[in-house]
Design an enzyme around this catalytic site. Structure first.
Site, PDB file in Angstrom:
ATOM      1  N   CYS A 162     -90.357  54.849 -29.593  1.00 42.14           N
ATOM      2  CA  CYS A 162     -90.591  54.738 -31.003  1.00 42.14           C
ATOM      3  C   CYS A 162     -89.868  53.678 -31.499  1.00 42.14           C
ATOM      4  O   CYS A 162     -89.720  53.398 -32.598  1.00 42.14           O
ATOM      5  CB  CYS A 162     -90.454  56.041 -31.746  1.00 42.14           C
TER       6      CYS A 162
ATOM      7  N   CYS B 268     -89.629  60.882 -31.905  1.00 38.82           N
ATOM      8  CA  CYS B 268     -90.841  60.967 -31.042  1.00 38.82           C
ATOM      9  C   CYS B 268     -90.707  62.004 -30.041  1.00 38.82           C
ATOM     10  O   CYS B 268     -91.767  62.320 -29.445  1.00 38.82           O
ATOM     11  CB  CYS B 268     -91.309  59.680 -30.467  1.00 38.82           C
TER      12      CYS B 268
ATOM     13  N   CYS C 182     -75.141  61.852 -21.190  1.00 38.94           N
ATOM     14  CA  CYS C 182     -75.603  61.133 -20.086  1.00 38.94           C
ATOM     15  C   CYS C 182     -77.082  60.889 -20.080  1.00 38.94           C
ATOM     16  O   CYS C 182     -77.903  61.788 -20.113  1.00 38.94           O
ATOM     17  CB  CYS C 182     -75.296  61.908 -18.959  1.00 38.94           C
TER      18      CYS C 182
END
Length: 159
Positions: free
Chosen positions: A80, A128, A148
């Site tokens: 997004c 999103c 991570c």
């Protein structure tokens, strides 16, 4: 078999422990500002990007060129385009995945992940719901956190 709601019984020290696996990333926290159909997601993402971002998969360690990207800029969500992580919070964790010690404010959401025997903190784009990776408690100061991340979930935009 559908992963949503799938329960695995694991024998640990003679005791059966139930481990629940959650469904796709769209269930991360419910409604999102940016929504797409499965067909729309599949048309805009490669197979690996879809597996990671929408099915909470993981890219192979060392496979992302973003792991060694240290230029000044911002890392955005591939799904997004929301700005997620500034380059000044990136560090070399030695894990083979891009790692950061802090996200931008109001950029990500987390949930518990029980896919392995121990619980982990999964991180998603708050706009999103795309899966980004996991957060661990072995990062540098000032936060002590290691976000991570999967490089395929990110787009780097230079300053």
């Amino acid at each position: 078999m559908n992963r949503r709601g799938f329960i695995t019984m694991i024998l640990m020290g003679g005791t059966a422990v139930a481990v629940t696996s959650m469904g796709d990333a769209s269930s991360a926290s419910g409604n999102f500002e940016v929504t797409r159909t499965e067909a729309e997601w599949r048309s805009m993402l490669t197979d690996l990007q879809y597996k990671v971002m929408r099915q909470e998969g993981t890219e192979p360690a060392g496979s992302s060129p973003l792991d060694k990207q240290y230029s000044e800029g911002t890392y955005h969500c591939r799904g997004c385009d929301l700005a997620l992580y500034p380059s000044d919070t990136k560090f070399d964790s030695g894990t083979g995945w891009p790692s950061f010690y802090r996200s931008l404010d109001n950029a990500v959401e987390t949930k518990r992940d029980f896919k392995l025997i121990y619980p982990r903190t999964e991180v998603h784009c708050r706009r999103c719901g795309s899966h980004l990776g996991h957060i661990f408690n072995d990062g540098p100061q000032p936060t002590g956190k290691r976000h991570c991340l999967n490089g395929v979930s990110l787009v780097f935009k230079p300053a």
